[in-house]
Design a protein around this motif. Sequence first.
Motif, PDB file in Angstrom:
ATOM      1  N   PRO A  24      -0.772  -9.186  -8.931  1.00 33.40           N
ATOM      2  CA  PRO A  24      -1.566  -9.746  -7.759  1.00 33.40           C
ATOM      3  C   PRO A  24      -1.083  -9.399  -6.544  1.00 33.40           C
ATOM      4  CG  PRO A  24      -0.966 -11.301  -9.736  1.00 33.40           C
ATOM      5  CD  PRO A  24      -0.320 -10.065  -9.891  1.00 33.40           C
ATOM      6  N   VAL A  25      -1.694  -9.130  -5.347  1.00 33.06           N
ATOM      7  CA  VAL A  25      -1.320  -8.725  -4.189  1.00 33.06           C
ATOM      8  C   VAL A  25      -1.842  -9.858  -3.233  1.00 33.06           C
ATOM      9  CG1 VAL A  25      -1.444  -7.211  -2.222  1.00 33.06           C
ATOM     10  CG2 VAL A  25      -1.390  -6.298  -4.531  1.00 33.06           C
ATOM     11  N   MET A  26      -1.095 -10.384  -2.409  1.00 29.81           N
ATOM     12  CA  MET A  26      -1.392 -11.346  -1.468  1.00 29.81           C
ATOM     13  C   MET A  26      -1.588 -10.625  -0.040  1.00 29.81           C
ATOM     14  SD  MET A  26       1.104 -14.479  -2.975  1.00 29.81           S
ATOM     15  CE  MET A  26       1.111 -15.147  -1.252  1.00 29.81           C
ATOM     16  N   THR A  27      -2.377 -11.310   0.850  1.00 28.10           N
ATOM     17  CA  THR A  27      -2.607 -10.771   2.355  1.00 28.10           C
ATOM     18  C   THR A  27      -1.966 -11.728   2.993  1.00 28.10           C
ATOM     19  OG1 THR A  27      -4.616  -9.668   1.732  1.00 28.10           O
ATOM     20  CG2 THR A  27      -4.197 -10.088   4.146  1.00 28.10           C
ATOM     21  N   TYR A  28      -1.159 -11.576   4.131  1.00 27.68           N
ATOM     22  CA  TYR A  28      -0.584 -12.302   5.153  1.00 27.68           C
ATOM     23  C   TYR A  28      -0.925 -11.708   6.441  1.00 27.68           C
ATOM     24  CZ  TYR A  28       3.741  -9.475   5.219  1.00 27.68           C
ATOM     25  OH  TYR A  28       4.459  -8.597   5.252  1.00 27.68           O
ATOM     26  N   VAL A  29      -0.538 -12.497   7.532  1.00 23.08           N
ATOM     27  CA  VAL A  29      -0.600 -12.096   8.787  1.00 23.08           C
ATOM     28  C   VAL A  29       0.701 -12.219   9.772  1.00 23.08           C
ATOM     29  CG1 VAL A  29      -1.809 -12.250  11.090  1.00 23.08           C
ATOM     30  CG2 VAL A  29      -3.113 -12.736   9.127  1.00 23.08           C
ATOM     31  N   HIS A  30       1.340 -11.018  10.283  1.00 27.96           N
ATOM     32  CA  HIS A  30       2.514 -11.302  10.965  1.00 27.96           C
ATOM     33  C   HIS A  30       2.525 -10.574  12.304  1.00 27.96           C
ATOM     34  CE1 HIS A  30       6.589  -9.932  11.789  1.00 27.96           C
ATOM     35  NE2 HIS A  30       6.974 -11.449  11.686  1.00 27.96           N
ATOM     36  N   GLN A  31       2.538 -11.200  13.251  1.00 29.50           N
ATOM     37  CA  GLN A  31       2.591 -10.693  14.696  1.00 29.50           C
ATOM     38  C   GLN A  31       1.143 -10.216  14.969  1.00 29.50           C
ATOM     39  OE1 GLN A  31       6.173  -8.130  15.059  1.00 29.50           O
ATOM     40  NE2 GLN A  31       7.311 -10.000  15.563  1.00 29.50           N
ATOM     41  N   GLY A  32       0.143 -10.760  14.409  1.00 33.17           N
ATOM     42  CA  GLY A  32      -1.124 -10.284  14.681  1.00 33.17           C
ATOM     43  C   GLY A  32      -1.742  -9.099  13.729  1.00 33.17           C
ATOM     44  N   GLU A  33      -0.974  -8.740  12.677  1.00 31.11           N
ATOM     45  CA  GLU A  33      -1.293  -7.668  11.958  1.00 31.11           C
ATOM     46  C   GLU A  33      -1.218  -8.254  10.558  1.00 31.11           C
ATOM     47  OE1 GLU A  33       0.911  -3.533  10.989  1.00 31.11           O
ATOM     48  OE2 GLU A  33       1.335  -4.332  12.961  1.00 31.11           O
ATOM     49  N   GLU A  34      -2.583  -7.793   9.985  1.00 34.58           N
ATOM     50  CA  GLU A  34      -2.654  -7.967   8.482  1.00 34.58           C
ATOM     51  C   GLU A  34      -1.819  -7.130   7.747  1.00 34.58           C
ATOM     52  OE1 GLU A  34      -6.488  -7.638   6.096  1.00 34.58           O
ATOM     53  OE2 GLU A  34      -6.745  -9.530   6.988  1.00 34.58           O
TER      54      GLU A  34
END
Length: 48
Positions: A24-34
């Motif tokens: 399983p791979v999750m998506t997150y946003v850090h400093q406006g970058e996915e």
Amino acid sequence: MADVKKEVPELECENCGTTSELTPVMTYVHQGEEKHVCTRCLPMLIHG
């Protein structure tokens, strides 16, 4: 009504390179970058 499978793009962990086909791979946003991280690498992301 026929079951229609939604086409989902295969994601790749930015840390180890494994794909969402294997883990399983999750998506997150850090400093406006996915970004994407697998569940094996997630603890390292959280705890450093």
